[in-house]
Motif scaffolding. Structure first.
Motif, PDB file in Angstrom:
ATOM      1  N   ALA A  14      29.994  54.289  29.028  1.00 34.87           N
ATOM      2  CA  ALA A  14      28.918  53.441  28.526  1.00 34.87           C
ATOM      3  C   ALA A  14      27.930  53.087  29.634  1.00 34.87           C
ATOM      4  N   ILE A  15      26.737  52.743  29.216  1.00 36.53           N
ATOM      5  CA  ILE A  15      25.704  52.223  30.109  1.00 36.53           C
ATOM      6  C   ILE A  15      25.476  50.768  29.722  1.00 36.53           C
ATOM      7  N   ILE A  16      25.520  49.885  30.711  1.00 33.30           N
ATOM      8  CA  ILE A  16      25.307  48.459  30.476  1.00 33.30           C
ATOM      9  C   ILE A  16      24.219  47.965  31.429  1.00 33.30           C
ATOM     10  N   THR A  17      23.286  47.197  30.905  1.00 39.24           N
ATOM     11  CA  THR A  17      22.262  46.569  31.740  1.00 39.24           C
ATOM     12  C   THR A  17      22.646  45.110  31.946  1.00 39.24           C
ATOM     13  N   VAL A  18      22.652  44.681  33.198  1.00 40.65           N
ATOM     14  CA  VAL A  18      23.025  43.307  33.531  1.00 40.65           C
ATOM     15  C   VAL A  18      21.830  42.622  34.184  1.00 40.65           C
ATOM     16  N   LYS A  35      26.255  52.510  35.053  1.00 37.65           N
ATOM     17  CA  LYS A  35      26.545  53.718  34.284  1.00 37.65           C
ATOM     18  C   LYS A  35      28.033  54.041  34.361  1.00 37.65           C
ATOM     19  N   HIS A  36      28.492  54.776  33.372  1.00 40.06           N
ATOM     20  CA  HIS A  36      29.880  55.260  33.313  1.00 40.06           C
ATOM     21  C   HIS A  36      30.892  54.121  33.321  1.00 40.06           C
ATOM     22  N   ILE A  37      30.641  53.103  32.515  1.00 39.14           N
ATOM     23  CA  ILE A  37      31.563  51.978  32.374  1.00 39.14           C
ATOM     24  C   ILE A  37      32.535  52.297  31.239  1.00 39.14           C
ATOM     25  N   THR A  42      37.945  48.460  31.197  1.00 37.79           N
ATOM     26  CA  THR A  42      37.325  47.561  32.167  1.00 37.79           C
ATOM     27  C   THR A  42      37.388  46.131  31.659  1.00 37.79           C
ATOM     28  N   THR A  43      37.905  45.227  32.499  1.00 31.42           N
ATOM     29  CA  THR A  43      37.978  43.818  32.113  1.00 31.42           C
ATOM     30  C   THR A  43      36.708  43.093  32.563  1.00 31.42           C
ATOM     31  N   VAL A  44      36.511  41.903  32.041  1.00 34.20           N
ATOM     32  CA  VAL A  44      35.372  41.072  32.426  1.00 34.20           C
ATOM     33  C   VAL A  44      35.423  40.802  33.931  1.00 34.20           C
ATOM     34  N   GLY A  45      36.598  40.480  34.452  1.00 35.27           N
ATOM     35  CA  GLY A  45      36.748  40.222  35.879  1.00 35.27           C
ATOM     36  C   GLY A  45      36.389  41.432  36.731  1.00 35.27           C
ATOM     37  N   GLU A  46      36.800  42.611  36.289  1.00 39.28           N
ATOM     38  CA  GLU A  46      36.465  43.834  37.019  1.00 39.28           C
ATOM     39  C   GLU A  46      34.967  44.113  36.973  1.00 39.28           C
ATOM     40  N   LEU A  47      34.343  43.838  35.828  1.00 31.86           N
ATOM     41  CA  LEU A  47      32.893  44.037  35.719  1.00 31.86           C
ATOM     42  C   LEU A  47      32.155  43.081  36.652  1.00 31.86           C
ATOM     43  N   LYS A  48      32.577  41.815  36.699  1.00 30.61           N
ATOM     44  CA  LYS A  48      31.959  40.852  37.614  1.00 30.61           C
ATOM     45  C   LYS A  48      32.074  41.341  39.059  1.00 30.61           C
TER      46      LYS A  48
END
Length: 135
Positions: A14-18, A35-37, A42-48
């Motif tokens: 997935a592609i995510i815009t933050v 990109k490539h999420i 992937t957890t919220v903590g890992e994304l942060k």
């Protein structure tokens, strides 16, 4: 033939815009396109942690190093309605703030091409009490 009609990007790519928000009053933010999420794993903590690492290691982010980012909130999903506020969705904090750091993104309903806001919760709460924009 089924594969030809399915154009959705798999949840492992997935592609995510933050939107990393420095100031709510001045609408100061910078977008990080991730990109490539893998939404399933992937957890919220890992994304942060991934976003914070991007801020620390990518050029152009120096003004954001002093911000204590601690909260993610869903801004919009692909083809969803957008809010009037250009940097954060001020509606429905209870369901849109991603408060469980151990939850996976897919479980929370995050989809490909979702847009999130990343900010300091204390600054956000202060802005909500007095939402004046400055120039």
């Amino acid at each position: 033939m089924d594969n030809l009609t399915n154009h959705a990007r798999p949840s492992t790519d997935a592609i995510i815009t933050v939107r990393c928000i420095k100031s709510f009053e001045y609408r100061t933010c910078k977008n990080a396109v991730l990109k490539h999420i893998d939404l399933e794993n992937t957890t919220v903590g890992e994304l942060k942690a991934h976003i914070l690492e991007t801020i620390r290691t990518t050029s152009g982010w120096k003004p954001y190093l002093s911000v204590e980012f601690d909260t993610l909130k869903l801004y919009t999903v692909a083809h969803g309605h957008k809010t009037q506020n250009l940097i954060i969705n001020m509606e429905d904090d209870k369901s849109l703030i991603l408060s469980d750091d151990s939850a996976t993104l897919a479980w929370l309903g995050i989809e490909n091409e979702a847009e999130l806001s990343f900010f300091n919760r204390e600054a956000y709460e202060a802005f909500k009490k007095n939402p004046d924009m400055k120039w």
